[in-house]
Design an enzyme around this catalytic site. Sequence first.
Site, PDB file in Angstrom:
ATOM      1  N   HIS A 172       0.864  -1.178   0.000  1.00  0.00           N
ATOM      2  CA  HIS A 172       0.000   0.000   0.000  1.00  0.00           C
ATOM      3  C   HIS A 172       0.905   1.233   0.000  1.00  0.00           C
ATOM      4  CE1 HIS A 172       0.088  -1.109   4.450  1.00  0.00           C
ATOM      5  NE2 HIS A 172       0.770   0.014   4.396  1.00  0.00           N
ATOM      6  N   GLY A 211      -5.022  -3.536  12.424  1.00  0.00           N
ATOM      7  CA  GLY A 211      -5.648  -2.687  13.438  1.00  0.00           C
ATOM      8  C   GLY A 211      -4.590  -2.173  14.390  1.00  0.00           C
ATOM      9  N   MET A 233      -2.305  -3.145  18.235  1.00  0.00           N
ATOM     10  CA  MET A 233      -1.816  -4.300  18.979  1.00  0.00           C
ATOM     11  C   MET A 233      -2.711  -4.649  20.169  1.00  0.00           C
ATOM     12  SD  MET A 233       1.606  -2.611  20.587  1.00  0.00           S
ATOM     13  CE  MET A 233       1.593  -1.184  21.683  1.00  0.00           C
ATOM     14  N   HIS A 279      -6.485   0.865   4.336  1.00  0.00           N
ATOM     15  CA  HIS A 279      -5.402  -0.083   4.608  1.00  0.00           C
ATOM     16  C   HIS A 279      -5.108  -0.208   6.097  1.00  0.00           C
ATOM     17  CE1 HIS A 279      -2.665   3.165   5.486  1.00  0.00           C
ATOM     18  NE2 HIS A 279      -1.608   2.378   5.527  1.00  0.00           N
ATOM     19  N   ALA A 298      -6.422   1.391  10.398  1.00  0.00           N
ATOM     20  CA  ALA A 298      -7.282   2.254  11.200  1.00  0.00           C
ATOM     21  C   ALA A 298      -6.970   3.733  10.975  1.00  0.00           C
ATOM     22  CB  ALA A 298      -7.114   1.899  12.677  1.00  0.00           C
ATOM     23  N   GLY A 299      -5.710   4.051  10.766  1.00  0.00           N
ATOM     24  CA  GLY A 299      -5.311   5.459  10.665  1.00  0.00           C
ATOM     25  C   GLY A 299      -5.054   6.028  12.050  1.00  0.00           C
TER      26      GLY A 299
END
Length: 269
Positions: free
Chosen positions: A117, A167, A169, A192, A194-195
């Site tokens: 990505h 996501g 950890m 790609h 959560a941001g």
Amino acid sequence: VVSTQSTGRMGIDEVGQVCVMIHCGSRGLGHQVATDALTEMERAMRRDNIVVNDRQLACARINSEEGQNYLKAMAAAANYAWVNRSSMTFLCRQAFAKLFHSTPDDLDMHMIYDVSHNIAKIEQHMVEGRQKTLMLHRKGATRAFPPNHPLIPVDYQLTGQPVLIGGTMGTCSYVLTGTDKGMQRTFGTTCHGAGRAYSRAKSRRNLDYLTVLENLKQKGISIRVASPKLVMEEAPESYKNVTDVVDTCHGAGISDKCIKLRPIAVIKG
């Protein structure tokens, strides 16, 4: 497990099955490529009278010297990222084989999918009813091609391309699949990850290293980390809610939920 047809194709078809998700790119090299290109492209934009509404959208004509310089440097960084992930996958398989006195094949440690990505790709897409050759630069996004697309492997022709959504950890990650609607609306693109909700610097200022570790321990999540600052930077609180992001993409029809993965162990390098 949300879609049994897709999970069966991927080989993840049992609740409680252990999976390993590896997330690594070109590290500092990719950042340097982007920094160098930004400076070059800003000059090219002034020369070619290209106007954008945000400096971060700096660009150049594909066939210009600046455009070609960027694409070559980006390809080198992408190759470095592929080798990084391949090396880590090999070492991971070797570690499991050593621990269980077996082989990676006997442990069924096959690779489900590997995808880049934050990368530019030359692709064929329909625009206003006509097929055109486009350069798609996905930033903060990843490719999500639908079933029957010629660029995805034979194994996934009926399900659509697997889409790996990391996501945090302390929460969860997802595997999605590409859709026809996504192809029409977003050129075969979806989220790609959560941001970030906090920048790395804000995370270090606002979060406590020991508190983050204790919260993970309470959830039964083991962690190995190279430095304390990484714990704060990558803490669950530093990111948006990945389930909300995935639900939005699923609801919009640009990718379909397939598998939800819960973390039991995390390694941060």
